[in-house]
Scaffold this active site. Structure first.
Site, PDB file in Angstrom:
ATOM      1  N   ASP A 196      -2.299  10.751  -2.217  1.00  0.00           N
ATOM      2  CA  ASP A 196      -2.619   9.675  -3.167  1.00  0.00           C
ATOM      3  C   ASP A 196      -2.948  10.213  -4.547  1.00  0.00           C
ATOM      4  O   ASP A 196      -2.814   9.516  -5.546  1.00  0.00           O
ATOM      5  CB  ASP A 196      -3.768   8.824  -2.633  1.00  0.00           C
ATOM      6  CG  ASP A 196      -3.227   7.803  -1.649  1.00  0.00           C
ATOM      7  OD1 ASP A 196      -2.905   8.206  -0.514  1.00  0.00           O
ATOM      8  OD2 ASP A 196      -3.059   6.633  -2.042  1.00  0.00           O
ATOM      9  N   ARG A 211       0.852  -1.192   0.000  1.00  0.00           N
ATOM     10  CA  ARG A 211       0.000   0.000   0.000  1.00  0.00           C
ATOM     11  C   ARG A 211       0.889   1.242   0.000  1.00  0.00           C
ATOM     12  O   ARG A 211       2.105   1.159   0.074  1.00  0.00           O
ATOM     13  CB  ARG A 211      -0.935  -0.026   1.226  1.00  0.00           C
ATOM     14  CG  ARG A 211      -0.150  -0.462   2.456  1.00  0.00           C
ATOM     15  CD  ARG A 211      -0.497   0.184   3.701  1.00  0.00           C
ATOM     16  NE  ARG A 211      -0.405   1.613   3.643  1.00  0.00           N
ATOM     17  CZ  ARG A 211       0.741   2.292   3.783  1.00  0.00           C
ATOM     18  NH1 ARG A 211       1.900   1.686   3.946  1.00  0.00           N
ATOM     19  NH2 ARG A 211       0.729   3.603   3.740  1.00  0.00           N
ATOM     20  N   GLY A 212       0.234   2.421  -0.060  1.00  0.00           N
ATOM     21  CA  GLY A 212       0.986   3.673  -0.179  1.00  0.00           C
ATOM     22  C   GLY A 212       1.181   3.939  -1.667  1.00  0.00           C
ATOM     23  O   GLY A 212       1.650   3.068  -2.409  1.00  0.00           O
ATOM     24  N   ALA A 213       0.817   5.140  -2.095  1.00  0.00           N
ATOM     25  CA  ALA A 213       0.726   5.403  -3.538  1.00  0.00           C
ATOM     26  C   ALA A 213       2.015   5.060  -4.319  1.00  0.00           C
ATOM     27  O   ALA A 213       1.955   4.324  -5.313  1.00  0.00           O
ATOM     28  CB  ALA A 213       0.298   6.851  -3.762  1.00  0.00           C
ATOM     29  N   ASN A 255      -5.809  12.312   0.289  1.00  0.00           N
ATOM     30  CA  ASN A 255      -4.898  11.502   1.108  1.00  0.00           C
ATOM     31  C   ASN A 255      -5.739  10.751   2.142  1.00  0.00           C
ATOM     32  O   ASN A 255      -6.961  10.940   2.221  1.00  0.00           O
ATOM     33  CB  ASN A 255      -3.844  12.401   1.780  1.00  0.00           C
ATOM     34  CG  ASN A 255      -2.728  11.590   2.422  1.00  0.00           C
ATOM     35  OD1 ASN A 255      -2.140  10.709   1.773  1.00  0.00           O
ATOM     36  ND2 ASN A 255      -2.426  11.841   3.680  1.00  0.00           N
ATOM     37  N   LYS A 256      -5.092   9.921   2.922  1.00  0.00           N
ATOM     38  CA  LYS A 256      -5.771   9.067   3.894  1.00  0.00           C
ATOM     39  C   LYS A 256      -6.834   9.826   4.689  1.00  0.00           C
ATOM     40  O   LYS A 256      -6.600  10.952   5.136  1.00  0.00           O
ATOM     41  CB  LYS A 256      -4.718   8.469   4.834  1.00  0.00           C
ATOM     42  CG  LYS A 256      -5.234   7.573   5.940  1.00  0.00           C
ATOM     43  CD  LYS A 256      -6.093   6.419   5.456  1.00  0.00           C
ATOM     44  CE  LYS A 256      -5.438   5.586   4.397  1.00  0.00           C
ATOM     45  NZ  LYS A 256      -6.365   4.617   3.756  1.00  0.00           N
ATOM     46  N   ARG A 264      -7.166  -0.090  -6.556  1.00  0.00           N
ATOM     47  CA  ARG A 264      -7.082   1.105  -5.693  1.00  0.00           C
ATOM     48  C   ARG A 264      -7.320   2.341  -6.569  1.00  0.00           C
ATOM     49  O   ARG A 264      -6.369   2.913  -7.119  1.00  0.00           O
ATOM     50  CB  ARG A 264      -5.707   1.219  -5.009  1.00  0.00           C
ATOM     51  CG  ARG A 264      -5.229   0.058  -4.158  1.00  0.00           C
ATOM     52  CD  ARG A 264      -5.965  -0.187  -2.854  1.00  0.00           C
ATOM     53  NE  ARG A 264      -6.258   0.915  -1.977  1.00  0.00           N
ATOM     54  CZ  ARG A 264      -5.497   1.332  -0.961  1.00  0.00           C
ATOM     55  NH1 ARG A 264      -4.355   0.754  -0.721  1.00  0.00           N
ATOM     56  NH2 ARG A 264      -5.885   2.320  -0.170  1.00  0.00           N
ATOM     57  N   GLN A 299      -2.399   2.530   9.996  1.00  0.00           N
ATOM     58  CA  GLN A 299      -1.106   2.578   9.309  1.00  0.00           C
ATOM     59  C   GLN A 299      -0.104   3.440  10.074  1.00  0.00           C
ATOM     60  O   GLN A 299       1.109   3.242   9.950  1.00  0.00           O
ATOM     61  CB  GLN A 299      -1.273   3.120   7.881  1.00  0.00           C
ATOM     62  CG  GLN A 299      -1.990   2.194   6.915  1.00  0.00           C
ATOM     63  CD  GLN A 299      -3.467   2.494   6.847  1.00  0.00           C
ATOM     64  OE1 GLN A 299      -4.085   2.909   7.830  1.00  0.00           O
ATOM     65  NE2 GLN A 299      -4.068   2.279   5.695  1.00  0.00           N
TER      66      GLN A 299
HETATM   67  O1  MRU Z   1      -4.724   3.196   2.073  1.00  0.00           O
HETATM   68  P1  MRU Z   1      -3.228   3.392   2.073  1.00  0.00           P
HETATM   69  O2  MRU Z   1      -2.568   2.827   3.287  1.00  0.00           O
HETATM   70  O3  MRU Z   1      -2.595   2.940   0.786  1.00  0.00           O
HETATM   71  O4  MRU Z   1      -3.065   4.975   2.147  1.00  0.00           O
HETATM   72  C1  MRU Z   1      -1.800   5.536   2.086  1.00  0.00           C
HETATM   73  C2  MRU Z   1      -1.812   7.012   2.219  1.00  0.00           C
HETATM   74  O5  MRU Z   1      -2.828   7.642   2.311  1.00  0.00           O
HETATM   75  C3  MRU Z   1      -0.511   7.702   2.129  1.00  0.00           C
HETATM   76  O6  MRU Z   1      -0.534   8.875   2.892  1.00  0.00           O
HETATM   77  C4  MRU Z   1      -0.275   8.086   0.669  1.00  0.00           C
HETATM   78  O7  MRU Z   1      -0.333   6.957  -0.158  1.00  0.00           O
HETATM   79  C5  MRU Z   1       1.009   8.750   0.476  1.00  0.00           C
HETATM   80  S1  MRU Z   1       2.292   7.542   0.700  1.00  0.00           S
HETATM   81  C6  MRU Z   1       3.706   8.144   0.427  1.00  0.00           C
END
Ligand code: MRU
Length: 346
Positions: A235, A58-60, A245-246, A92, A194
């Site tokens: 994201d 996970r994480g963009a 973002n999250k 995603r 997370q």
């Molecule tokens: O749902 P996730 O855990 O993939 O969400 C991740 C985030 O929101 C991060 O802040 C985002 O991807 C930036 S990561 C460098």
């Protein structure tokens, strides 16, 4: 099997070549961290798609690397690169780097070898972008205050999210390595934690000063503790600077504006979606309500028949964002012009 390398360096994704048990995409399964470090080898596109959907990776930016290698896997494993790209991208919908990297890898084909070389390039560019964002962001924060700074962050934006030192986390890490970080306050980040599970794990592995707080503690921290800046990842960033973002990020931005705390978004230019005019145009991923009703799938937190709403992301309006740190430099408002300069539409 352990997923932690030397000096607290972690990985999110690796390509496993045929000679080493592949072709497969190796992941460090993030759903079981920090209790266990388990690697998972995805030898099919279907397995990788499940891993992406369930946030094992996970994480963009890390999703981009996983998607790129997944397209190569599709080319080699009979699924077909195009089907792989479409299948993986659909898992995603908000994280723009996933579809971007799949399309870029596909365009390098039709040879699987050329696609693998492109996927490796994407991974290397990620690492370099993280290092550059770390330098730009640390300089920005250090330039605004004398002495060590305290930062507040949300979700996980470190090595596990980026396959590099990270975006927002990379800024905190660089600042710390320069002797400029007092502490990193880590939002636990409901519902999948997370922040407490992954960001605190990374900070602890590195020996960085940090403390985990409940998401609801942010206002009190800004009111009573010294918070020099909020730093978050993204994201998808719309052309006007609105930032997805999250979930919970927008609330932090509102609080930061109220308490006069700078709010920085840190993201590579691959996260800027020039084709998306504003935040209203960003598709927000909706996830299983049981992620809210149950604690990590086990302890019941809400009655099974209570409806729950579980958007994975929210959109912070550009007017609440003090600056956007990219690998090419720092964008300031008005973002339509500054982002177009740093990341011209291709
Ligand atoms: O749902 P996730 O855990 O993939 O969400 C991740 C985030 O929101 C991060 O802040 C985002 O991807 C930036 S990561 C460098």
């Amino acid at each position: 099997m352990g997923g932690q390398g030397a000096a607290g360096e972690l990985f999110a994704v690796r390509w496993l070549p045929a000679g080493e048990g592949g072709p497969a995409v190796r992941l460090l399964d993030q759903t079981v961290l920090p209790s266990r470090a388990v690697t998972l080898d995805c030898a099919s596109v279907e397995r990788l798609a499940e891993a992406i959907a369930s946030l094992r990776v996970r994480g963009a930016p890390a999703l981009g690397v996983a998607g790129a290698y997944g397209v190569v896997l599709g080319a080699l494993a009979g699924t077909g690169a195009e089907v792989a790209a479409a299948t993986l991208t659909a898992q995603r919908p908000t994280a723009v780097n996933l579809g971007w990297a799949c399309r870029r890898t596909l365009a390098a084909g039709p040879s699987a070898g050329d696609m693998l070389a492109e996927a490796r390039r994407i991974e290397e560019e990620n690492r370099a972008a993280c290092a550059a964002m770390g330098r730009h962001g640390a300089a920005l924060i250090a330039g605004r205050r004398r002495g060590r700074a305290s930062l507040l962050t949300h979700c996980n934006t470190g090595m596990l999210a980026c396959q590099g030192i990270g975006t927002a986390f990379g800024v905190a890490r660089t600042l710390w390595e320069d002797g400029g970080l007092a502490t990193l306050w880590v939002d636990e980040t409901r519902p999948l934690l997370q922040g407490s599970r992954l960001t605190a794990f990374e900070a602890a592995a590195l020996g960085m000063p940090h403390a985990v707080v409940c998401d609801g503690a942010a206002a009190g921290l800004m009111a009573r503790e010294r918070i020099d800046a909020v730093v978050v990842g993204a994201d998808r960033i719309a052309a006007n600077g609105d930032t997805a973002n999250k979930v919970g990020t927008c609330a932090l931005a509102v609080l930061a504006a109220h308490f006069g705390v700078p709010f920085y978004v840190v993201a590579p230019t691959s996260t800027i979606d020039a084709g998306c005019p504003t935040g209203d145009d960003v598709e927000i991923e909706q996830r299983d309500p049981d992620e809210v009703r149950l604690a990590l799938g086990s302890v019941r937190l809400a009655p099974a028949d209570s409806p729950a709403h579980n958007p994975a992301f929210d959109v912070t309006p550009a007017r609440l964002v003090t600056a956007i740190v990219t690998e090419h430099g720092v964008a300031e408002p008005p973002y339509t012009a500054s982002l177009a300069r740093l990341a011209p539409a291709s």
